[in-house]
Design a protein around this motif. Structure first.
Motif, PDB file in Angstrom:
ATOM      1  N   VAL A   8      33.859 -75.264 -61.216  1.00 27.92           N
ATOM      2  CA  VAL A   8      33.726 -73.978 -60.531  1.00 27.92           C
ATOM      3  C   VAL A   8      32.614 -73.166 -61.191  1.00 27.92           C
ATOM      4  CG1 VAL A   8      34.848 -71.762 -60.038  1.00 27.92           C
ATOM      5  CG2 VAL A   8      36.128 -73.906 -59.784  1.00 27.92           C
ATOM      6  N   GLU A  10      31.359 -69.338 -61.366  1.00 27.06           N
ATOM      7  CA  GLU A  10      31.817 -67.977 -61.071  1.00 27.06           C
ATOM      8  C   GLU A  10      30.810 -66.935 -61.547  1.00 27.06           C
ATOM      9  OE1 GLU A  10      33.982 -66.503 -59.429  1.00 27.06           O
ATOM     10  OE2 GLU A  10      35.759 -67.765 -59.167  1.00 27.06           O
ATOM     11  N   LYS A  17      24.868 -68.073 -58.624  1.00 28.68           N
ATOM     12  CA  LYS A  17      25.870 -69.138 -58.483  1.00 28.68           C
ATOM     13  C   LYS A  17      25.423 -70.215 -57.503  1.00 28.68           C
ATOM     14  CE  LYS A  17      29.070 -66.506 -57.012  1.00 28.68           C
ATOM     15  NZ  LYS A  17      28.068 -65.440 -56.835  1.00 28.68           N
ATOM     16  N   SER A  39      31.968 -73.808 -51.264  1.00 25.74           N
ATOM     17  CA  SER A  39      32.050 -72.399 -51.647  1.00 25.74           C
ATOM     18  C   SER A  39      33.291 -71.767 -51.039  1.00 25.74           C
ATOM     19  CB  SER A  39      30.803 -71.636 -51.190  1.00 25.74           C
ATOM     20  OG  SER A  39      30.712 -71.617 -49.768  1.00 25.74           O
ATOM     21  N   ASP A  97      31.387 -72.872 -55.515  1.00 26.57           N
ATOM     22  CA  ASP A  97      30.823 -71.534 -55.726  1.00 26.57           C
ATOM     23  C   ASP A  97      31.951 -70.544 -55.438  1.00 26.57           C
ATOM     24  OD1 ASP A  97      29.572 -69.065 -55.426  1.00 26.57           O
ATOM     25  OD2 ASP A  97      27.863 -69.854 -54.314  1.00 26.57           O
ATOM     26  N   ARG A  98      32.631 -70.096 -56.470  1.00 32.93           N
ATOM     27  CA  ARG A  98      33.801 -69.220 -56.475  1.00 32.93           C
ATOM     28  C   ARG A  98      35.100 -69.998 -56.300  1.00 32.93           C
ATOM     29  NH1 ARG A  98      32.289 -64.287 -57.211  1.00 32.93           N
ATOM     30  NH2 ARG A  98      30.540 -63.258 -56.167  1.00 32.93           N
ATOM     31  N   TYR A  99      36.167 -69.416 -56.889  1.00 28.90           N
ATOM     32  CA  TYR A  99      37.508 -69.993 -56.771  1.00 28.90           C
ATOM     33  C   TYR A  99      38.503 -68.875 -57.031  1.00 28.90           C
ATOM     34  CZ  TYR A  99      40.800 -73.933 -56.819  1.00 28.90           C
ATOM     35  OH  TYR A  99      41.793 -74.831 -56.517  1.00 28.90           O
ATOM     36  N   TYR A 101      39.456 -67.351 -59.591  1.00 21.71           N
ATOM     37  CA  TYR A 101      39.033 -66.330 -60.549  1.00 21.71           C
ATOM     38  C   TYR A 101      38.434 -65.121 -59.826  1.00 21.71           C
ATOM     39  CZ  TYR A 101      39.166 -70.682 -63.226  1.00 21.71           C
ATOM     40  OH  TYR A 101      39.536 -71.879 -63.763  1.00 21.71           O
ATOM     41  N   SER A 102      37.686 -65.382 -58.756  1.00 20.90           N
ATOM     42  CA  SER A 102      37.096 -64.286 -57.985  1.00 20.90           C
ATOM     43  C   SER A 102      38.164 -63.449 -57.288  1.00 20.90           C
ATOM     44  CB  SER A 102      36.109 -64.834 -56.938  1.00 20.90           C
ATOM     45  OG  SER A 102      34.860 -65.121 -57.525  1.00 20.90           O
ATOM     46  N   CYS A 132      35.314 -74.212 -65.602  1.00 19.35           N
ATOM     47  CA  CYS A 132      34.805 -73.020 -64.914  1.00 19.35           C
ATOM     48  C   CYS A 132      33.658 -72.452 -65.745  1.00 19.35           C
ATOM     49  CB  CYS A 132      35.902 -71.967 -64.743  1.00 19.35           C
ATOM     50  SG  CYS A 132      35.277 -70.357 -64.161  1.00 19.35           S
ATOM     51  N   PHE A 134      31.334 -69.251 -66.085  1.00 21.61           N
ATOM     52  CA  PHE A 134      31.190 -67.854 -65.680  1.00 21.61           C
ATOM     53  C   PHE A 134      29.785 -67.384 -66.021  1.00 21.61           C
ATOM     54  CE2 PHE A 134      31.662 -63.243 -66.871  1.00 21.61           C
ATOM     55  CZ  PHE A 134      31.767 -62.779 -65.559  1.00 21.61           C
ATOM     56  N   PHE A 171      37.039 -59.675 -64.701  1.00 16.09           N
ATOM     57  CA  PHE A 171      36.807 -61.078 -65.054  1.00 16.09           C
ATOM     58  C   PHE A 171      37.151 -61.313 -66.519  1.00 16.09           C
ATOM     59  CE2 PHE A 171      33.884 -61.981 -61.344  1.00 16.09           C
ATOM     60  CZ  PHE A 171      34.492 -63.163 -60.957  1.00 16.09           C
TER      61      PHE A 171
END
Length: 208
Positions: A8, A10, A17, A39, A97-99, A101-102, A132, A134, A171
């Motif tokens: 991922v 983030e 990203k 994504s 692109d993002r998971y 966590y976003s 991941c 970041f 975050f």
């Protein structure tokens, strides 16, 4: 057949990203690995609803949007055509692109993160990533990049300095809670080449 890895990428909007996901895909492909870049929100039904809400075209409560993202994530994992689970089992590395966590950081600003973590982390249909990354960037720089890349009509509901400042801190808070996950922070305030090399060095640790 060896299973693929789930990676991922983030970060705040404007951190690169999408660009870095594509470069990593090319680097892994050049090494003979099968790779798929995806994504969130996805292109599927719930993902389209999320994008409409983010653009302001669909009116919904913040809690509803958070649940839409979670429903889209389940589909992202379980979709029979291009779901994460299917691809990983076929030996394909998936770069997202993002998971979740976003969702914790963005929607968590408005609705609280505890119940979002519960419904995502305790859901058996939502896979935990192998890694991941970041991409960290000061909100002021992020906002400058967003403004340079888009006109005013393309700016989404979270893309303002006040929100991005809160989201960056969120975050940090989220990552502090997820001590059992493989999360690496990379400073995104550098050349694309330098940032991507740092990302790739972390990915190599889980692949080779």
């Amino acid at each position: 057949m060896n299973k693929g890895k789930f990676i991922v990428i983030e970060g705040l909007d404007g951190t690169g990203k999408t660009t870095h996901s594509k470069i990593i895909c090319d680097k892994l492909s050049a090494l003979g690995r099968k790779v798929k870049v995806q994504s969130e929100p996805t292109c599927h039904e719930f993902g389209k609803m999320c994008r409409e809400a983010l653009s302001g075209k669909r009116k919904c409560e913040k809690s509803q949007l958070a649940l839409l993202f979670t429903l889209d994530r389940i589909d992202h994992n379980k979709n029979k055509e291009d779901g994460i689970e299917k691809l990983i089992d076929e030996g394909v590395d998936v770069i997202s692109d993002r998971y979740y966590y976003s969702t914790f950081a963005y929607q968590g600003v408005d609705v609280g993160v505890d119940w979002l973590e519960k419904i995502n982390l305790e859901c058996s249909d939502i896979r935990k990533p192998d890694l991941c990354i970041f991409l960290d960037l000061k909100p002021e720089i992020s906002m400058n990049r967003i403004n340079a890349a888009r006109d005013a009509s393309q700016i989404e509901i979270y893309e303002n300095l006040e929100y991005l400042t809160k989201i960056r801190q969120r975050f940090y808070d989220v990552f502090g809670n997820l001590k059992n996950e493989n999360i690496v922070t990379v400073c995104a305030d550098d050349t694309i080449e330098n940032v991507n090399e740092k990302i790739f060095s972390e990915i190599k640790k889980i692949i080779f």
